[in-house]
Design an enzyme around this catalytic site. Structure first.
Site, mmCIF file in Angstrom:
data_model
loop_
_atom_site.group_PDB
_atom_site.id
_atom_site.type_symbol
_atom_site.label_atom_id
_atom_site.label_comp_id
_atom_site.label_asym_id
_atom_site.label_seq_id
_atom_site.Cartn_x
_atom_site.Cartn_y
_atom_site.Cartn_z
ATOM 1 N N GLY A 112 0.833 -1.205 0.000
ATOM 2 C CA GLY A 112 0.000 0.000 0.000
ATOM 3 C C GLY A 112 0.860 1.246 0.000
ATOM 4 N N THR A 130 1.295 3.719 2.155
ATOM 5 C CA THR A 130 2.063 4.027 3.363
ATOM 6 C C THR A 130 3.210 3.032 3.531
ATOM 7 O OG1 THR A 130 -0.011 4.808 4.341
ATOM 8 C CG2 THR A 130 1.869 4.618 5.807
ATOM 9 N N GLY A 163 0.468 -0.992 6.496
ATOM 10 C CA GLY A 163 -0.566 0.016 6.655
ATOM 11 C C GLY A 163 -1.899 -0.632 7.006
ATOM 12 N N ASP A 205 -6.458 0.073 6.339
ATOM 13 C CA ASP A 205 -7.543 0.913 5.816
ATOM 14 C C ASP A 205 -8.343 1.524 6.961
ATOM 15 O OD1 ASP A 205 -7.122 0.421 2.937
ATOM 16 O OD2 ASP A 205 -7.559 -1.644 3.510
ATOM 17 N N LYS A 257 -8.073 -4.394 6.572
ATOM 18 C CA LYS A 257 -7.040 -4.306 5.552
ATOM 19 C C LYS A 257 -7.530 -4.978 4.278
ATOM 20 C CE LYS A 257 -2.771 -5.232 6.593
ATOM 21 N NZ LYS A 257 -2.363 -4.106 5.734
ATOM 22 N N GLY A 258 -6.845 -4.713 3.190
ATOM 23 C CA GLY A 258 -7.197 -5.371 1.934
ATOM 24 C C GLY A 258 -7.625 -4.426 0.838
ATOM 25 N N GLU A 278 -0.767 -10.552 3.354
ATOM 26 C CA GLU A 278 -0.480 -9.669 4.488
ATOM 27 C C GLU A 278 -0.775 -10.379 5.812
ATOM 28 O OE1 GLU A 278 -1.278 -5.240 2.559
ATOM 29 O OE2 GLU A 278 -2.953 -6.333 3.439
#
Length: 234
Positions: free
Chosen positions: A31, A33, A86, A88, A98-99, A107
């Site tokens: 991602g 970040t 990172g 979401d 996440k994803g 991850e």
């Protein structure tokens, strides 16, 4: 610190770099970040720091390779010291969604293989209850419709309703690095996060979901006033 989103991502990534020690085996997240962390890590490697990175996606692998970070697979290094990634959304107790970048399965595997996971983000990702961000669910291509119906039913059992749809990219279904599809579930707030995660885990066609519970030990959150440290008691 400026409230510029990119600048805040860089500051969070820089704070995470302070947790990296010479000789560590690192999980490298996916991602925008996480990309900033990889770039900063590459500068340390160029200056002599010895680390080995295990990337969570083809995208991260390509970036790290271009920048000269030594890489290994999880087969070669199955026990990692630290993963930096990172998120979401960051919710209570460092529960995460996440994803958004489509790499949630790898991850989660990498995070689970690590002694510690540090999440880096800007303050916009911190929420009181997870779920405003559509929940990514990685699914097998076989039996897609049946799996989507089962996800809807699992949602109803947790009083969650909303649109669920197959993620697309360039007008075609988005395919993950593992060859699966992603269903994005716009269920809104998910109060009983653990119960819903357990329910999703029981669906045979669900490969993995983007609820990360009990994996992160620390979050480094960039704000205009500096980087805030959040531990699991948040």
């Amino acid at each position: 610190m400026a409230a510029d989103p990119k600048a805040m991502k860089i500051e969070a990534a820089r704070a995470a770099l302070g947790h990296v020690e010479d000789g560590m085996k690192l999980g490298l997240g996916t991602g925008s970040t996480a990309d900033e962390f990889v770039r900063l890590l590459a500068e340390k490697v160029a200056a002599g720091m010895k680390v080995v990175g295990v990337p969570t996606s083809v995208r991260t692998e390509q970036l790290a390779r271009e920048l000269g970070i030594p890489l290994a697979t999880l087969e070669e290094e199955p026990a990692l010291d630290l993963t930096i990634d990172g998120a979401d959304e960051i919710g209570p107790g460092l529960s995460l969604i996440k994803g958004g970048g489509g790499a949630l399965l790898r991850e989660k595997i990498v995070a689970a293989a690590s002694k510690k996971m540090i999440v880096i983000a800007d303050e916009s990702k911190v929420v009181e209850t997870l779920g405003a961000f559509p929940l990514p669910i990685e699914v097998n291509q076989f039996g897609l419709r049946a799996t989507m119906i089962a996800i809807e039913e699992a949602g109803r059992r947790s009083a969650l309703t909303g649109e669920i749809k197959v993620r697309e990219k360039d007008g075609k279904p988005f395919v993950t690095d593992g060859g699966h599809l992603i269903v994005d579930a716009s269920f809104g707030r998910i109060p009983a996060t653990k119960a819903f995660a357990d329910d999703l885990n029981m669906i045979p066609g669900v490969v993995e979901h983007g609820l990360f519970i009990g994996l992160a030990s620390l979050a480094l959150v960039a704000t205009p006033g500096g980087v805030k440290v959040i531990d699991g008691k948040h």
